[in-house]
Structures are given as C-alpha cells and as structure tokens.
Design a protein around this motif. Structure first.
Motif, PDB file in Angstrom:
ATOM      1  N   GLY A 132      16.016 -43.185  83.659  1.00  0.00           N
ATOM      2  CA  GLY A 132      16.510 -45.111  83.314  1.00  0.00           C
ATOM      3  C   GLY A 132      15.959 -45.528  81.731  1.00  0.00           C
ATOM      4  N   THR A 133      15.426 -44.028  80.837  1.00  0.00           N
ATOM      5  CA  THR A 133      14.729 -44.070  79.713  1.00  0.00           C
ATOM      6  C   THR A 133      16.172 -43.072  79.041  1.00  0.00           C
ATOM      7  OG1 THR A 133      13.040 -42.560  79.826  1.00  0.00           O
ATOM      8  CG2 THR A 133      12.489 -44.366  80.378  1.00  0.00           C
ATOM      9  N   GLY A 134      16.777 -42.763  79.132  1.00  0.00           N
ATOM     10  CA  GLY A 134      17.751 -41.846  78.786  1.00  0.00           C
ATOM     11  C   GLY A 134      17.554 -40.532  78.795  1.00  0.00           C
ATOM     12  N   THR A 135      16.984 -39.927  79.504  1.00  0.00           N
ATOM     13  CA  THR A 135      16.274 -38.435  78.881  1.00  0.00           C
ATOM     14  C   THR A 135      17.923 -37.809  79.307  1.00  0.00           C
ATOM     15  OG1 THR A 135      13.814 -38.682  79.624  1.00  0.00           O
ATOM     16  CG2 THR A 135      15.130 -36.616  79.764  1.00  0.00           C
ATOM     17  N   VAL A 136      17.754 -36.521  78.650  1.00  0.00           N
ATOM     18  CA  VAL A 136      19.254 -35.629  78.966  1.00  0.00           C
ATOM     19  C   VAL A 136      18.300 -34.177  79.628  1.00  0.00           C
ATOM     20  CG1 VAL A 136      20.701 -33.990  77.652  1.00  0.00           C
ATOM     21  CG2 VAL A 136      20.201 -36.564  76.221  1.00  0.00           C
ATOM     22  N   PHE A 137      19.341 -34.043  80.462  1.00  0.00           N
ATOM     23  CA  PHE A 137      18.515 -33.150  81.297  1.00  0.00           C
ATOM     24  C   PHE A 137      20.195 -31.908  81.045  1.00  0.00           C
ATOM     25  CE2 PHE A 137      17.015 -37.011  84.007  1.00  0.00           C
ATOM     26  CZ  PHE A 137      15.755 -36.684  83.936  1.00  0.00           C
ATOM     27  N   ILE A 138      19.290 -31.136  81.276  1.00  0.00           N
ATOM     28  CA  ILE A 138      19.930 -29.479  80.944  1.00  0.00           C
ATOM     29  C   ILE A 138      19.328 -27.884  81.673  1.00  0.00           C
ATOM     30  CG2 ILE A 138      20.105 -29.909  78.868  1.00  0.00           C
ATOM     31  CD1 ILE A 138      18.464 -28.067  77.603  1.00  0.00           C
ATOM     32  N   ARG A 139      19.917 -27.531  82.572  1.00  0.00           N
ATOM     33  CA  ARG A 139      20.146 -26.207  82.912  1.00  0.00           C
ATOM     34  C   ARG A 139      19.980 -24.929  82.030  1.00  0.00           C
ATOM     35  NH1 ARG A 139      20.426 -27.553  88.352  1.00  0.00           N
ATOM     36  NH2 ARG A 139      21.073 -28.822  89.185  1.00  0.00           N
ATOM     37  N   ARG A 140      18.358 -24.127  81.370  1.00  0.00           N
ATOM     38  CA  ARG A 140      18.343 -23.581  80.182  1.00  0.00           C
ATOM     39  C   ARG A 140      19.350 -22.438  80.534  1.00  0.00           C
ATOM     40  NH1 ARG A 140      14.730 -24.950  76.465  1.00  0.00           N
ATOM     41  NH2 ARG A 140      13.925 -26.885  77.042  1.00  0.00           N
ATOM     42  N   ASP A 141      18.924 -21.731  81.943  1.00  0.00           N
ATOM     43  CA  ASP A 141      19.551 -20.638  82.714  1.00  0.00           C
ATOM     44  C   ASP A 141      21.058 -21.033  82.906  1.00  0.00           C
ATOM     45  OD1 ASP A 141      18.832 -22.009  84.344  1.00  0.00           O
ATOM     46  OD2 ASP A 141      18.672 -20.361  85.345  1.00  0.00           O
ATOM     47  N   ARG A 142      22.043 -21.820  83.166  1.00  0.00           N
ATOM     48  CA  ARG A 142      23.339 -21.648  82.755  1.00  0.00           C
ATOM     49  C   ARG A 142      23.890 -21.259  82.024  1.00  0.00           C
ATOM     50  NH1 ARG A 142      23.181 -23.965  88.491  1.00  0.00           N
ATOM     51  NH2 ARG A 142      21.849 -23.216  89.389  1.00  0.00           N
ATOM     52  N   ARG A 143      24.516 -20.378  81.722  1.00  0.00           N
ATOM     53  CA  ARG A 143      25.244 -20.561  80.766  1.00  0.00           C
ATOM     54  C   ARG A 143      27.187 -20.655  81.231  1.00  0.00           C
ATOM     55  NH1 ARG A 143      24.654 -14.428  78.692  1.00  0.00           N
ATOM     56  NH2 ARG A 143      22.619 -14.461  77.720  1.00  0.00           N
ATOM     57  N   SER A 144      27.622 -21.092  82.149  1.00  0.00           N
ATOM     58  CA  SER A 144      28.088 -21.407  82.843  1.00  0.00           C
ATOM     59  C   SER A 144      28.177 -23.129  82.594  1.00  0.00           C
ATOM     60  CB  SER A 144      28.559 -21.593  83.977  1.00  0.00           C
ATOM     61  OG  SER A 144      27.595 -22.182  84.907  1.00  0.00           O
ATOM     62  N   GLU A 145      27.201 -23.662  82.116  1.00  0.00           N
ATOM     63  CA  GLU A 145      27.190 -25.270  81.662  1.00  0.00           C
ATOM     64  C   GLU A 145      27.235 -25.221  80.304  1.00  0.00           C
ATOM     65  OE1 GLU A 145      24.520 -27.300  84.746  1.00  0.00           O
ATOM     66  OE2 GLU A 145      24.716 -25.827  85.979  1.00  0.00           O
ATOM     67  N   ALA A 146      26.772 -24.306  78.944  1.00  0.00           N
ATOM     68  CA  ALA A 146      26.517 -24.639  78.149  1.00  0.00           C
ATOM     69  C   ALA A 146      27.494 -25.367  77.471  1.00  0.00           C
ATOM     70  CB  ALA A 146      26.215 -23.205  77.855  1.00  0.00           C
ATOM     71  N   ALA A 147      28.803 -24.975  77.648  1.00  0.00           N
ATOM     72  CA  ALA A 147      29.963 -25.873  76.764  1.00  0.00           C
ATOM     73  C   ALA A 147      29.916 -27.562  76.796  1.00  0.00           C
ATOM     74  CB  ALA A 147      31.159 -25.601  77.405  1.00  0.00           C
ATOM     75  N   ALA A 148      29.571 -27.537  78.644  1.00  0.00           N
ATOM     76  CA  ALA A 148      28.963 -28.642  78.483  1.00  0.00           C
ATOM     77  C   ALA A 148      28.441 -29.533  78.460  1.00  0.00           C
ATOM     78  CB  ALA A 148      29.569 -29.076  79.768  1.00  0.00           C
ATOM     79  N   GLN A 149      26.530 -28.875  78.047  1.00  0.00           N
ATOM     80  CA  GLN A 149      25.846 -29.891  77.394  1.00  0.00           C
ATOM     81  C   GLN A 149      25.792 -29.884  76.235  1.00  0.00           C
ATOM     82  OE1 GLN A 149      22.972 -27.773  80.468  1.00  0.00           O
ATOM     83  NE2 GLN A 149      22.699 -26.500  78.940  1.00  0.00           N
ATOM     84  N   THR A 150      26.855 -28.861  74.854  1.00  0.00           N
ATOM     85  CA  THR A 150      26.845 -29.324  73.562  1.00  0.00           C
ATOM     86  C   THR A 150      27.539 -30.156  73.705  1.00  0.00           C
ATOM     87  OG1 THR A 150      27.389 -26.540  73.150  1.00  0.00           O
ATOM     88  CG2 THR A 150      27.808 -28.021  71.716  1.00  0.00           C
ATOM     89  N   ARG A 151      28.636 -30.576  74.827  1.00  0.00           N
ATOM     90  CA  ARG A 151      29.761 -31.865  74.288  1.00  0.00           C
ATOM     91  C   ARG A 151      28.716 -33.033  75.156  1.00  0.00           C
ATOM     92  NH1 ARG A 151      33.590 -28.515  76.790  1.00  0.00           N
ATOM     93  NH2 ARG A 151      32.999 -29.411  79.301  1.00  0.00           N
ATOM     94  N   MET A 152      28.018 -32.750  75.592  1.00  0.00           N
ATOM     95  CA  MET A 152      26.517 -33.989  75.808  1.00  0.00           C
ATOM     96  C   MET A 152      25.993 -33.961  74.695  1.00  0.00           C
ATOM     97  SD  MET A 152      23.993 -34.702  79.485  1.00  0.00           S
ATOM     98  CE  MET A 152      23.675 -33.022  78.909  1.00  0.00           C
ATOM     99  N   PHE A 153      25.437 -33.536  74.144  1.00  0.00           N
ATOM    100  CA  PHE A 153      24.810 -33.684  72.668  1.00  0.00           C
ATOM    101  C   PHE A 153      25.522 -33.743  71.989  1.00  0.00           C
ATOM    102  CE2 PHE A 153      21.977 -29.593  74.239  1.00  0.00           C
ATOM    103  CZ  PHE A 153      21.476 -30.540  75.773  1.00  0.00           C
ATOM    104  N   GLU A 154      26.654 -33.504  71.795  1.00  0.00           N
ATOM    105  CA  GLU A 154      27.385 -34.222  70.285  1.00  0.00           C
ATOM    106  C   GLU A 154      27.545 -35.368  70.730  1.00  0.00           C
ATOM    107  OE1 GLU A 154      31.145 -31.819  71.224  1.00  0.00           O
ATOM    108  OE2 GLU A 154      30.335 -29.656  69.459  1.00  0.00           O
ATOM    109  N   ASP A 155      28.365 -36.163  71.759  1.00  0.00           N
ATOM    110  CA  ASP A 155      28.466 -37.234  72.218  1.00  0.00           C
ATOM    111  C   ASP A 155      27.277 -38.290  72.243  1.00  0.00           C
ATOM    112  OD1 ASP A 155      30.958 -37.043  72.630  1.00  0.00           O
ATOM    113  OD2 ASP A 155      30.796 -36.983  74.750  1.00  0.00           O
ATOM    114  N   ARG A 156      25.815 -37.663  72.150  1.00  0.00           N
ATOM    115  CA  ARG A 156      24.850 -38.624  72.243  1.00  0.00           C
ATOM    116  C   ARG A 156      23.969 -38.541  70.970  1.00  0.00           C
ATOM    117  NH1 ARG A 156      21.437 -39.434  77.157  1.00  0.00           N
ATOM    118  NH2 ARG A 156      20.124 -40.460  76.246  1.00  0.00           N
ATOM    119  N   LEU A 157      23.909 -37.808  69.879  1.00  0.00           N
ATOM    120  CA  LEU A 157      23.984 -37.689  68.483  1.00  0.00           C
ATOM    121  C   LEU A 157      25.372 -38.842  67.846  1.00  0.00           C
ATOM    122  CD1 LEU A 157      22.808 -34.097  68.145  1.00  0.00           C
ATOM    123  CD2 LEU A 157      21.279 -35.942  68.233  1.00  0.00           C
ATOM    124  N   ARG A 158      26.336 -37.768  68.200  1.00  0.00           N
ATOM    125  CA  ARG A 158      27.052 -38.982  67.737  1.00  0.00           C
ATOM    126  C   ARG A 158      27.348 -40.414  67.673  1.00  0.00           C
ATOM    127  NH1 ARG A 158      31.379 -36.026  64.215  1.00  0.00           N
ATOM    128  NH2 ARG A 158      32.517 -38.368  65.004  1.00  0.00           N
TER     129      ARG A 158
END
Length: 293
Positions: A132-158
């Motif tokens: 509810g407070t907008g926490t970003v959840f990630i899977r540290r051991d899922r290399r297959s999701e690294a690109a999607a997580q990077t895009r999510m960080f980019e969108d939030r930071l921008r």
C-alpha cells in the motif's frame, strides 16, 4: 530462500516480561495500531484519485506514510538524532540495515519508497502495508527478471520517486556494516538514468537502552519478528538511533556499478563509525546463511 546474516555469538537472551512490561506493550502497540487503522485506509482511499490524476507521481499519500512513521517512533519512545539533510537531487538512497525499525526511522526522516525482497509481499500484515505504501519488490536471484526490474526502477526514479536500497541484502545485529552487493547498482547506470541521478549514502547507528545488550535493536538469523517486537515495545526506557545523511554521489562520476557500490559502502561505513559510542565496542565476523526471516 533468502540469504540472511548470522553471528557466531547467540542473540541476547529475551527478557521475561512482567505486568508492567505488558502494559507498556499495550500502550505503545495500541497507539501504533490505532494510528495504522486510521491512516492506512485513508492512504488507500486517496491513492485512487491520486493515481488517476498523477499516475506514478504521488504528491499526497507519502506524507501520510511519513506522519505514521514519525508517530510510531514517538509512541515507542525511540529518539532519532538526524545529522545532515536528505538530498534535493533526483535519485536514490542506500543505507545499512540492522532491524525492522529501519523502516520507521528512515521513513520518518524523508518521503521515500523501499526496495524489498519479493517474499515480504506475502508476509501477513507487513506485506499488505508494504504494498500500500508503494514498496518496490524484487527477486534478487532471478536473472531472467533483471531487465524488467531495471525498467521498473527507471520508471519510478524518473517519476521523481526517492527509492531506498539496503545493499547488504540482509539485516544484522546493528554493530557492523556488511559488504555491499553490487547488482542493484547497475540500474543507476542505465542510459536513461546515469546522467540525471544521484545516490545518497545513509548511515544508521542504534544505541541500546542503558544497561541492555549493545545488540538490543538488531534483528538477524532465526530471530522471530513477534518476539523481537515485544522486547522493543516492552523496554522501560528506549535507546536512540543516529541517522546520518552523507554527501550525495553523482552516478555519472563512476565508471561502473562496482565503483559506485564501493564508494557508497565506504561512505556508509564512515558515517556509521562516526556514530559509534565508546561502549559500542568493535564487531567482526558473522556469516551469511540461507535461513528465511
């Protein structure tokens, strides 16, 4: 399973709670619970028009989260000593991680969004609040999701969000800073971010109540959250925490994620050492295990 830190020395023994302790737990915990029961539904209600009008931007609801965390620290009796100022630049924070209390302490000082391991989203109560407070959840051991997580960080930071990372990847006994993992720093150096982003180190140093074990506020290894929460709420008199904002690091000044991570780790360690009291002593050792917390 997620990697957590364990120490060779066992955690301090838990104090048996007397009637007066339970009354403190009820008073402090009750005040926090009532605050959450009022403010969290209000946050969810306001988030609907906020999302429709502003999209990723959240000009209103983070103020509610910050107010709740300020009140929670006051209700617990945990004093905060703040040194320095949160940076005005667009970017992210990185901090050492000692305990679940870090969430309240850091959010009380600045409106920000935490980056957390995905398992937390499924934790009863805590996961609901985190989502509810907008926490970003990630899977540290899922290399297959690294690109999607990077895009999510980019969108939030921008979008102007201030994200907060715990690069150690685990909490500790509060008496040390562990080596930083470098993986998440890669997102800061993406083409969309590196020229506009700053990273500010934050050092947290907890000082135990008078006469208590120096590791009183730490949360690590197999320690149960509920039992640790009760010990903190029952303390006759709380200690305090020093929160030190370091000099922001301009991402474009670093050639890669490892150089940026090293600089951030050095700054966090330096700030932590500056907050050390003579009775804190040194702390070395400890190992990482694959026990869930």
């Amino acid at each position: 399973m997620s990697v957590t830190w364990t120490d060779d020395a066992p955690p301090p023994p838990q104090r048996r709670l007397a009637l007066g302790d339970w009354l403190r737990v009820a008073r402090r915990g009750g005040a926090i619970l009532v605050t959450l029961m009022i403010c969290f539904p209000l946050l969810l209600l306001l988030r609907v028009p906020e999302r429709a009008l502003f999209g990723l931007n959240r000009p209103v609801t983070p103020w509610i989260t910050q107010a709740v965390c300020v009140l929670a620290c006051r209700f617990m009796g945990l004093r905060r000593k703040v040194i320095g100022q949160p940076m005005p630049q667009r970017g992210a924070f990185v901090a050492n991680h000692s305990t679940w209390l870090d969430i309240f302490v850091l959010n009380a000082g600045k409106r920000l969004y935490f980056v957390s391991k995905a398992e937390v989203a499924g934790w009863a109560g805590i996961g609901w609040l985190a989502r509810g407070t907008g926490t970003v959840f990630i899977r540290r051991d899922r290399r297959s999701e690294a690109a999607a997580q990077t895009r999510m960080f980019e969108d939030r930071l921008r979008a102007g969000h201030k994200l907060l990372f715990f690069p150690e990847g685990t909490s500790t006994d509060g008496r040390r800073v562990l080596p930083f993992k470098t993986t998440l720093f890669a997102a800061f150096l993406s083409d969309r971010l590196r020229d506009i982003l700053w990273v500010q180190p934050i050092s947290l140093h907890y000082h135990a109540p008078h006469g208590a074990d120096a590791r009183f506020y730490g949360w690590w290894g197999d320690m149960e959250f509920g039992a640790n929460l009760l010990q903190v709420l029952a303390a006759p008199r709380q200690g305090w925490v020093e929160l030190r904002y370091g000099t922001p690091l301009k991402v474009s000044d670093f050639e890669d994620r490892k150089a940026l991570a090293r600089a951030a780790e050095r700054a966090v360690r330096a700030g932590y050492d500056q907050g050390r009291s003579p009775d804190d002593g040194g702390a070395k050792g400890g190992t990482r295990s694959t026990k869930s917390v």
